[in-house]
Design a protein around this motif. Structure first.
Motif, PDB file in Angstrom:
ATOM      1  N   ALA A  51       0.832  -1.208   0.000  1.00 57.43           N
ATOM      2  CA  ALA A  51       0.000   0.000   0.000  1.00 57.43           C
ATOM      3  C   ALA A  51       0.868   1.260   0.000  1.00 57.43           C
ATOM      4  O   ALA A  51       0.549   2.250  -0.664  1.00 57.43           O
ATOM      5  N   LEU A  52       1.972   1.230   0.729  1.00 56.30           N
ATOM      6  CA  LEU A  52       2.873   2.376   0.756  1.00 56.30           C
ATOM      7  C   LEU A  52       3.476   2.611  -0.623  1.00 56.30           C
ATOM      8  O   LEU A  52       3.621   3.758  -1.071  1.00 56.30           O
ATOM      9  N   ASP A  53       3.799   1.541  -1.313  1.00 51.47           N
ATOM     10  CA  ASP A  53       4.325   1.687  -2.667  1.00 51.47           C
ATOM     11  C   ASP A  53       3.264   2.253  -3.608  1.00 51.47           C
ATOM     12  O   ASP A  53       3.556   3.094  -4.463  1.00 51.47           O
ATOM     13  N   GLU A  54       2.033   1.825  -3.454  1.00 48.07           N
ATOM     14  CA  GLU A  54       0.959   2.279  -4.336  1.00 48.07           C
ATOM     15  C   GLU A  54       0.645   3.754  -4.125  1.00 48.07           C
ATOM     16  O   GLU A  54       0.446   4.503  -5.084  1.00 48.07           O
ATOM     17  N   HIS A  55       0.616   4.195  -2.862  1.00 51.57           N
ATOM     18  CA  HIS A  55       0.168   5.555  -2.562  1.00 51.57           C
ATOM     19  C   HIS A  55       1.314   6.546  -2.384  1.00 51.57           C
ATOM     20  O   HIS A  55       1.089   7.763  -2.411  1.00 51.57           O
ATOM     21  N   LYS A  56       2.537   6.029  -2.160  1.00 52.93           N
ATOM     22  CA  LYS A  56       3.719   6.890  -2.003  1.00 52.93           C
ATOM     23  C   LYS A  56       3.534   7.928  -0.893  1.00 52.93           C
ATOM     24  O   LYS A  56       4.079   9.025  -0.961  1.00 52.93           O
ATOM     25  N   HIS A  57       2.776   7.556   0.124  1.00 54.35           N
ATOM     26  CA  HIS A  57       2.458   8.508   1.191  1.00 54.35           C
ATOM     27  C   HIS A  57       1.969   7.702   2.398  1.00 54.35           C
ATOM     28  O   HIS A  57       1.060   6.874   2.272  1.00 54.35           O
ATOM     29  N   PHE A  58       2.582   7.923   3.566  1.00 51.23           N
ATOM     30  CA  PHE A  58       2.240   7.127   4.737  1.00 51.23           C
ATOM     31  C   PHE A  58       0.774   7.281   5.134  1.00 51.23           C
ATOM     32  O   PHE A  58       0.081   6.284   5.413  1.00 51.23           O
ATOM     33  N   ALA A  59       0.271   8.517   5.179  1.00 50.03           N
ATOM     34  CA  ALA A  59      -1.102   8.735   5.635  1.00 50.03           C
ATOM     35  C   ALA A  59      -2.114   8.116   4.676  1.00 50.03           C
ATOM     36  O   ALA A  59      -3.081   7.467   5.106  1.00 50.03           O
ATOM     37  N   ARG A  60      -1.895   8.290   3.358  1.00 49.35           N
ATOM     38  CA  ARG A  60      -2.840   7.725   2.391  1.00 49.35           C
ATOM     39  C   ARG A  60      -2.777   6.204   2.378  1.00 49.35           C
ATOM     40  O   ARG A  60      -3.805   5.537   2.221  1.00 49.35           O
ATOM     41  N   ALA A  61      -1.569   5.644   2.541  1.00 50.31           N
ATOM     42  CA  ALA A  61      -1.442   4.186   2.607  1.00 50.31           C
ATOM     43  C   ALA A  61      -2.174   3.646   3.836  1.00 50.31           C
ATOM     44  O   ALA A  61      -2.860   2.618   3.764  1.00 50.31           O
ATOM     45  N   ALA A  62      -2.026   4.323   4.965  1.00 47.99           N
ATOM     46  CA  ALA A  62      -2.718   3.901   6.188  1.00 47.99           C
ATOM     47  C   ALA A  62      -4.223   3.968   5.999  1.00 47.99           C
ATOM     48  O   ALA A  62      -4.960   3.045   6.407  1.00 47.99           O
ATOM     49  N   GLN A  63      -4.699   5.034   5.381  1.00 49.12           N
ATOM     50  CA  GLN A  63      -6.128   5.184   5.138  1.00 49.12           C
ATOM     51  C   GLN A  63      -6.644   4.056   4.254  1.00 49.12           C
ATOM     52  O   GLN A  63      -7.726   3.507   4.493  1.00 49.12           O
ATOM     53  N   ALA A  64      -5.881   3.688   3.221  1.00 44.84           N
ATOM     54  CA  ALA A  64      -6.286   2.604   2.326  1.00 44.84           C
ATOM     55  C   ALA A  64      -6.341   1.269   3.051  1.00 44.84           C
ATOM     56  O   ALA A  64      -7.106   0.377   2.663  1.00 44.84           O
ATOM     57  N   CYS A  65      -5.523   1.123   4.094  1.00 45.69           N
ATOM     58  CA  CYS A  65      -5.482  -0.134   4.855  1.00 45.69           C
ATOM     59  C   CYS A  65      -6.386  -0.097   6.093  1.00 45.69           C
ATOM     60  O   CYS A  65      -6.403  -1.053   6.869  1.00 45.69           O
ATOM     61  N   PHE A  66      -7.089   1.042   6.283  1.00 41.00           N
ATOM     62  CA  PHE A  66      -8.009   1.205   7.404  1.00 41.00           C
ATOM     63  C   PHE A  66      -7.307   1.079   8.758  1.00 41.00           C
ATOM     64  O   PHE A  66      -7.812   0.471   9.694  1.00 41.00           O
ATOM     65  N   VAL A  67      -6.108   1.660   8.842  1.00 42.92           N
ATOM     66  CA  VAL A  67      -5.367   1.715  10.103  1.00 42.92           C
ATOM     67  C   VAL A  67      -4.867   3.142  10.293  1.00 42.92           C
ATOM     68  O   VAL A  67      -4.925   3.962   9.381  1.00 42.92           O
ATOM     69  N   THR A  68      -4.362   3.431  11.469  1.00 41.81           N
ATOM     70  CA  THR A  68      -3.779   4.742  11.711  1.00 41.81           C
ATOM     71  C   THR A  68      -2.386   4.810  11.093  1.00 41.81           C
ATOM     72  O   THR A  68      -1.736   3.779  10.853  1.00 41.81           O
ATOM     73  N   GLN A  69      -1.914   6.033  10.859  1.00 44.88           N
ATOM     74  CA  GLN A  69      -0.570   6.179  10.305  1.00 44.88           C
ATOM     75  C   GLN A  69       0.494   5.633  11.249  1.00 44.88           C
ATOM     76  O   GLN A  69       1.421   4.949  10.788  1.00 44.88           O
ATOM     77  N   PRO A  70       0.407   5.871  12.569  1.00 46.33           N
ATOM     78  CA  PRO A  70       1.412   5.278  13.462  1.00 46.33           C
ATOM     79  C   PRO A  70       1.436   3.758  13.390  1.00 46.33           C
ATOM     80  O   PRO A  70       2.508   3.147  13.453  1.00 46.33           O
ATOM     81  N   ALA A  71       0.257   3.141  13.242  1.00 52.02           N
ATOM     82  CA  ALA A  71       0.215   1.675  13.157  1.00 52.02           C
ATOM     83  C   ALA A  71       0.940   1.187  11.911  1.00 52.02           C
ATOM     84  O   ALA A  71       1.700   0.208  11.958  1.00 52.02           O
ATOM     85  N   LEU A  72       0.720   1.859  10.786  1.00 51.69           N
ATOM     86  CA  LEU A  72       1.405   1.454   9.557  1.00 51.69           C
ATOM     87  C   LEU A  72       2.903   1.706   9.670  1.00 51.69           C
ATOM     88  O   LEU A  72       3.721   0.842   9.293  1.00 51.69           O
ATOM     89  N   SER A  73       3.289   2.860  10.196  1.00 48.11           N
ATOM     90  CA  SER A  73       4.715   3.185  10.324  1.00 48.11           C
ATOM     91  C   SER A  73       5.414   2.192  11.248  1.00 48.11           C
ATOM     92  O   SER A  73       6.537   1.748  10.977  1.00 48.11           O
TER      93      SER A  73
END
Length: 312
Positions: free
Chosen positions: A12-34
């Motif tokens: 998802a991070l590769d697809e969106h090139k942005h931590f917040a948008r990738a987290a949103q696409a995965c339905f998690v918070t940005q800290p959780a994805l990071s």
């Protein structure tokens, strides 16, 4: 954390090139994805992501892990679809990338596929040719519908569908009685003298149209550009602008009585459109079903009849 979940975050991070948008696409918070990405770095003992004030890209190690992540998720998808497809009925999502000029055809294809196989959920995304080819290569798409003349032999398998040609569409002098008016053919050179709306330069359709005007000896500078088929069509409805449209789109807007379409000639431009799939990867059940439909003579007749593929 589950490794597959972390790999999904990485893709998802590769697809969106942005931590917040990738987290949103995965339905998690940005800290959780990071935190999941950092856990992967700890697990493999190498930095994965190049970080600045925002996402910068992947390290060489990250690129290798990303490729493995795509394959892991692909294998998971294939396994789920195989186990859930009972009695020969394919189940699961099918990602289809389509170039804008073929969008009306893709919509009919996806609807017919879903009607034939209710367990399949087609996911149709409008994309540029480059994005479709990258999506097939990176396994984020199952199938593409686009310009087969771009495809290098051996890289992708192509299934021919129809031949695209082009019309000049503008406001009719008199509205049609039953829908769009079809006038006499017009040359590309004559069309060049009009205020035109064309697709934006990153779209392969624009490359084809520019080449046709150049062959006619009249390069053009449009007064309006868009990457949206809807804007392309409605610009002709709304004012004095004319649009160069592929036959498939002309077929989709035939109900507009205020529009007139003229086949463009001198030169005659014919562009093959087809479905594209990976040659190296195992096909899912939904993809096999889609390929079967794509080669069905009844579907091909339906596409031709409803896509403005013949001169009126």
């Amino acid at each position: 954390m589950n490794l597959l979940v972390s790999m999904r975050y990485l893709v998802a991070l590769d697809e969106h090139k942005h931590f917040a948008r990738a987290a949103q696409a995965c339905f998690v918070t940005q800290p959780a994805l990071s935190n999941a990405i950092r856990a992967l770095e700890d697990e493999f003992g190498s930095p994965i992501v190049r970080r600045g004030r925002a996402f910068v890209g992947f390290t060489p190690e990250g690129e290798r892990l990303l490729e493995s992540a795509r394959r892991m998720l692909r294998e998971e998808q294939l396994l789920k679809q195989d186990l859930s497809s009972v009695s020969g009925q394919p189940q699961g999502r099918l990602g289809i990338g389509v170039v804008p000029s073929a969008e009306p055809v893709a919509a009919r294809f996806a609807a017919m596929l879903q009607a034939r196989h209710p367990g399949i959920t087609p996911v149709v995304r409008c994309m540029s040719s480059q994005e479709i080819e990258a999506g097939l290569e990176q396994l984020t798409l199952d199938m593409g519908l686009g310009f087969t003349e771009r495809v290098r032999p051996g890289v992708l398998r192509t299934v021919p569908q129809y031949t695209e040609h082009y019309f000049l569409v503008g406001r009719a002098a008199q509205p049609g009685a039953q829908g769009m008016v079809f006038g006499e053919p017009q040359s590309w050179q004559e069309a060049a003298a009009l205020p035109l709306c064309l697709m934006t330069s990153e779209m392969y359709n624009r490359h084809i149209v520019d080449a046709a005007f150049a062959r006619a000896g009249t390069p053009v500078r449009p007064v309006l550009e868009t990457n949206s088929l809807l804007t392309l069509a409605l610009s002709a409805v709304g004012g004095s602008v004319s649009a160069v449209m592929p036959g498939a789109l002309v077929g989709a807007v035939r109900a507009y009585r205020e529009l007139e379409a003229r086949a463009l000639t001198d030169p005659e431009v014919r562009t093959p459109i087809g479905l594209m799939v990976q040659t190296r990867e195992q096909h899912s059940r939904p993809l096999e079903a889609a390929l079967t439909l794509a080669q069905d003579a009844a579907w091909l007749r339906h596409a031709a009849a409803h896509s403005g593929l013949l001169h009126a």
